[in-house]
Design a protein around this motif. Sequence first.
Motif, PDB file in Angstrom:
ATOM      1  N   ARG A 293       0.815  -1.222   0.000  1.00  0.00           N
ATOM      2  CA  ARG A 293       0.000   0.000   0.000  1.00  0.00           C
ATOM      3  C   ARG A 293       0.853   1.279   0.000  1.00  0.00           C
ATOM      4  O   ARG A 293       0.573   2.229  -0.744  1.00  0.00           O
ATOM      5  N   ALA A 294       1.911   1.313   0.820  1.00  0.00           N
ATOM      6  CA  ALA A 294       2.742   2.517   0.930  1.00  0.00           C
ATOM      7  C   ALA A 294       3.362   2.866  -0.426  1.00  0.00           C
ATOM      8  O   ALA A 294       3.427   4.033  -0.818  1.00  0.00           O
ATOM      9  N   ARG A 295       3.793   1.832  -1.132  1.00  0.00           N
ATOM     10  CA  ARG A 295       4.429   2.049  -2.443  1.00  0.00           C
ATOM     11  C   ARG A 295       3.404   2.598  -3.444  1.00  0.00           C
ATOM     12  O   ARG A 295       3.688   3.498  -4.225  1.00  0.00           O
ATOM     13  N   LEU A 296       2.187   2.030  -3.404  1.00  0.00           N
ATOM     14  CA  LEU A 296       1.139   2.484  -4.323  1.00  0.00           C
ATOM     15  C   LEU A 296       0.744   3.926  -3.990  1.00  0.00           C
ATOM     16  O   LEU A 296       0.501   4.743  -4.889  1.00  0.00           O
ATOM     17  N   ALA A 297       0.713   4.249  -2.686  1.00  0.00           N
ATOM     18  CA  ALA A 297       0.370   5.610  -2.243  1.00  0.00           C
ATOM     19  C   ALA A 297       1.425   6.603  -2.728  1.00  0.00           C
ATOM     20  O   ALA A 297       1.108   7.704  -3.180  1.00  0.00           O
ATOM     21  N   GLU A 298       2.687   6.178  -2.655  1.00  0.00           N
ATOM     22  CA  GLU A 298       3.804   7.056  -3.035  1.00  0.00           C
ATOM     23  C   GLU A 298       3.674   7.524  -4.493  1.00  0.00           C
ATOM     24  O   GLU A 298       4.077   8.619  -4.847  1.00  0.00           O
TER      25      GLU A 298
ATOM     26  N   LYS B 124      -7.055   5.061  -4.418  1.00  0.00           N
ATOM     27  CA  LYS B 124      -7.730   3.877  -3.857  1.00  0.00           C
ATOM     28  C   LYS B 124      -6.959   2.640  -4.270  1.00  0.00           C
ATOM     29  O   LYS B 124      -6.250   2.641  -5.281  1.00  0.00           O
ATOM     30  N   VAL B 125      -7.162   1.574  -3.499  1.00  0.00           N
ATOM     31  CA  VAL B 125      -6.628   0.269  -3.901  1.00  0.00           C
ATOM     32  C   VAL B 125      -7.777  -0.733  -3.781  1.00  0.00           C
ATOM     33  O   VAL B 125      -8.246  -1.012  -2.673  1.00  0.00           O
ATOM     34  N   TYR B 126      -8.275  -1.203  -4.903  1.00  0.00           N
ATOM     35  CA  TYR B 126      -9.291  -2.259  -4.875  1.00  0.00           C
ATOM     36  C   TYR B 126      -8.570  -3.572  -4.653  1.00  0.00           C
ATOM     37  O   TYR B 126      -7.669  -3.942  -5.423  1.00  0.00           O
ATOM     38  N   LEU B 127      -8.964  -4.252  -3.612  1.00  0.00           N
ATOM     39  CA  LEU B 127      -8.238  -5.446  -3.196  1.00  0.00           C
ATOM     40  C   LEU B 127      -9.120  -6.683  -3.377  1.00  0.00           C
ATOM     41  O   LEU B 127     -10.125  -6.858  -2.680  1.00  0.00           O
TER      42      LEU B 127
ATOM     43  N   GLU C 135       7.017   8.797 -11.654  1.00  0.00           N
ATOM     44  CA  GLU C 135       7.259   9.984 -10.823  1.00  0.00           C
ATOM     45  C   GLU C 135       6.382   9.910  -9.592  1.00  0.00           C
ATOM     46  O   GLU C 135       5.164   9.756  -9.710  1.00  0.00           O
ATOM     47  N   PRO C 136       6.975  10.031  -8.400  1.00  0.00           N
ATOM     48  CA  PRO C 136       6.161   9.963  -7.185  1.00  0.00           C
ATOM     49  C   PRO C 136       5.238  11.167  -7.053  1.00  0.00           C
ATOM     50  O   PRO C 136       5.546  12.243  -7.529  1.00  0.00           O
ATOM     51  N   SER C 137       4.095  10.963  -6.438  1.00  0.00           N
ATOM     52  CA  SER C 137       3.132  12.022  -6.111  1.00  0.00           C
ATOM     53  C   SER C 137       2.162  11.375  -5.131  1.00  0.00           C
ATOM     54  O   SER C 137       1.518  10.391  -5.483  1.00  0.00           O
ATOM     55  N   PRO C 138       2.085  11.876  -3.910  1.00  0.00           N
ATOM     56  CA  PRO C 138       1.359  11.120  -2.887  1.00  0.00           C
ATOM     57  C   PRO C 138      -0.138  10.969  -3.152  1.00  0.00           C
ATOM     58  O   PRO C 138      -0.782  11.882  -3.661  1.00  0.00           O
TER      59      PRO C 138
END
Length: 323
Positions: free
Chosen positions: A46-51, A56-59, A161-164
Motif C-alpha cells: 500500500r505505501a508504495r502504491l500511495a507514493e 484507492k486500492v481495490y483489493l 514519478e512519485p506524487s502522494p
Amino acid sequence: MAEVLVLAEHTADGEVKKVTLELLTAARRLGAPSAVWTGPGAEAARARLAEYGAEKVYLADSADFASYVAAPAAELLAWLVAEKAPAAVLVAGTTEGKEIAGRLAVKTGSGVLTDAVDVTAGPDGRPVAEQPNFGGAVTVHSTVRTGTPIIAVRPNAVSPEPSPGAAALEPVAFAASAAAKATTITDRVPAERGERPDLTEAQIVVSGGRGTGSEEGFKIIEKLADALGAAVGASRAVTDAGWYPHAFQVGQTGKTVSPQLYVAVGISGAIQHRAGMQTSKTIVAINKDAEAPIFEIADYGVVGDLFTIVPQLIDEIEKHKGM
Ligand SMILES: Cc1cc2nc3c(=O)[nH]c(=O)nc-3n(C[C@H](O)[C@H](O)[C@H](O)COP(=O)(O)OP(=O)(O)OC[C@H]3O[C@@H](n4cnc5c(N)ncnc54)[C@H](O)[C@@H]3O)c2cc1C
C-alpha cells in the motif's frame, strides 16, 4: 475527478513491479488512479502504491488469480468497470496484460489500444495513446471512441514519478466464474536468468547479432551486459542459429523493450529488429559496416570490429567502477 483503474502487476511475494508505478504516473494525467490488486499482499504494498499517487486500492484477495490464467483478472476488471464507470483502464503491455486487455474489451464492448508508449489527456479529456506502428516507421496518436478506453502501456515507456495519494484500501468480494476457471495453472517453473535483470524491465539492454559469429562469440555480449548490470538480448539471426535462447529475442517476433540504454552489437538493424527496440531512450550501435541501417536510429555509433571494441569498453567500464 474521474477515476482511472490501474491493474497492479506484482511478484508472487507482493513486491510492486516498476511498470505499476509507470502506469500510476500515466493514470494521474487522466484522473485519479485506483490500483486494482489481485491476490494477497496489498497491505504491504500500500505505501508504495500511495507514493505514486494511487487514491484507492481495490483489493481482490482471491486464490483464483494464482490458479487460473488471465480470465479472472479480466472478469474482475469488467465488474469494476460496470460498478465504478472509470474514465479509462490501464494495464501493462506485457503478454499477460495484453491478453487481459483484449478479454476486458470484449466483456465491456470497449475499444482497446495496445503497445502505447505514452498516454495523455486529449483536448476533449479522452485519453490519447501514442503508438509506434509498422515497426516504428510511423507514430500514431489514437483515442477510443466506444466504451471505456482500455490501454496497454509498454513497460519502461513512461518515467515513474512519485506524487502522494491516499491509497485507501477497498476490499472487493470476487469469485471467478466457472468459465474463467476453464484453464488451470498446474505448475510454475521460475525462469533461469541468474543475476541479470528481466529483459523487458531492464534499464539497460545489451543485444548481440550475427556479427558475434558463434555461440562462443556471443559470450562477449554477456560480459558487456554484466559489466553494465544490463539484460542480454539477441537478434533473430542469433536465436535461429541456436547461439542464445529464443526467450531473449528482441523484435517483431520476439520481445519489445524500451530501456534507457540499448546497446546493439553486431546487429544490422533490420526493420523487424527495430520494431522491438527503437523506442529505447538512447541507442548505441557497434558495427563494422558504417552503412548498417542500425546507425540510422542510433544516438551514438562506433564503426569497427566488435571483438576489438567491446573488450576495450568493458575495461573502461570496470575502470570507472573502481573510481
Ligand atoms: C516475419 C519476420 C519476423 C522477424 N522477426 C525478427 C525479430 O523479432 N527480431 C530480429 O532481430 N529479427 C527478426 N527478423 C529477421 C530480420 O529480418 C533480420 O534477418 C535479423 O534481424 C538479422 O539479424 P542480425 O542483425 O543479427 O544479422 P545480420 O543482418 O546478418 O547483421 C549482422 C551485422 O553484424 C555486423 N558485423 C559482422 N561482423 C562484425 C564484427 N566482427 N564486428 C562488428 N560488426 C560485425 C555486420 O556488418 C552486420 O551489420 C524477422 C524476419 C521476418 C521475415
